[in-house]
Design an enzyme around this catalytic site. Sequence first.
Site, short mmCIF file in Angstrom:
data_model
loop_
_atom_site.label_atom_id
_atom_site.label_comp_id
_atom_site.label_asym_id
_atom_site.label_seq_id
_atom_site.Cartn_x
_atom_site.Cartn_y
_atom_site.Cartn_z
N HIS A 175 7.65 -22.96 5.28
CA HIS A 175 7.06 -22.37 4.06
C HIS A 175 5.87 -21.51 4.48
CE1 HIS A 175 8.95 -25.83 1.58
NE2 HIS A 175 9.67 -24.74 1.46
N ARG A 233 5.69 -18.45 -0.55
CA ARG A 233 6.31 -19.66 0.00
C ARG A 233 7.63 -19.37 0.72
NH1 ARG A 233 7.29 -25.34 -1.59
NH2 ARG A 233 9.53 -25.76 -1.74
N ARG A 251 15.37 -25.32 0.99
CA ARG A 251 16.38 -25.66 -0.01
C ARG A 251 17.72 -25.03 0.37
NH1 ARG A 251 12.42 -28.05 -1.16
NH2 ARG A 251 11.58 -28.61 -3.22
#
Length: 415
Positions: A175, A233, A251
């Site tokens: 991130h 991010r 993700r």
Amino acid sequence: AVFLLAACLLKGHVFAFQSGQVLSAIPRTDTQVEVMKNLTAKFEIVLWQPDAAENIVKNSEVHFYTNESDIESVKAMLNETSVRYRVMVEDVQELIEKQTFNDTMNLRSSPTYYEQYHPLEEIYSWMEQMTERHPTLLEQHYIGSSFEKRPLYVLKISGAQKKAKGAVWIDCGIHAREWIAPAFCLWFVGHATEFYNQDPYMNRLLQHLDFYVMPLMNVDGYEYTWTTNRMWRKNRSRYSNSPCTGTDLNRNFDAGWCGIGASSNPCHDTYCGPYPSSEPEVEAVIKFLKMKKDYIKGYITMHSYSQMVLFPYSYTKEKSKDHDELLQIANRVADEIKSKFRNKYIYGPGAQTIYLAPGGSDDWAYDFGIKYSFTIELRDKGTYGFLLPPQLIKPTCTEALTAIKIIANHIAKQL
């Protein structure tokens, strides 16, 4: 958002300065939860904690950055709806300036080099120089390219005896805004090489284990946080049918991909991507781990912030088959940090400890067969959040080094 750009005379780099504040609020009722969710849609707000509006729940702190132009309106709305809040960071720009100030940019041999944050080009140069300086301990491996065609590198650390029977993978900076994570990866490599003969514990570990360290997985996003938007991010991928930029790399792994806790909306911070492993950064990591399948015994991914030691699963609330052993290791890490540094880290499986987060790298690694898979959330708990000042790099990295040693030692005993 209205982001203020200012040029700084550090190797001609342009740094992103953002005026605004970070607020902390605790919704106490269902109505207040809805108020908080509506705020994120109505104003120029970037959620820090939790990472998505759907994870805002009663009686849990919400940390969020508010652009300067919206501060008074946001506070007025919170007051009108009786949501209690406090100002967590009074002046975001001031903290960014502290993070980007660097007075030893040419002194990589200086001890304080590792107590500062460094832009991407400097990290690339550092990797090259470190590999040249420690040819018997370090190898630099190119594993692929990012969406914007920047190189992705992994550093292999191995002991002088070259007798290792396994390896531990450590990645940082998945991130973009979590700057303390890549700062730790640099710290770890620096410690393992520059202090090779001064840390007997580390020396002993390197007789049994190699370490593959990826200082920055999200190189494009990291660069963007230095030049344009410090709060960014995701990575910087763009798809022809999408109105927004970036996929959340954590993700995008094929582990419960795009289930509850991820978003299929490309404009959200937890966007899972168009399909599993769609992102070149994720694909490059997976390809490398698959190549070393029988050799890599541990997977550790460094994040911030919240001071946690997490292990699978995050995509389901079911326990993993190795739950008890992983819990025992995480407990040992938290206990050691508490007794040595008087700092509290909580621990447990991701989904039960915080919330569902599918598509994570640690879950993918575990399901792939890397049993000892951990996510470490570094300092702090919200005083500075992602804007951790440079003077806290050293204590944070010292804690994290302790965690890595405990996990690696447990792995070494199983070889």
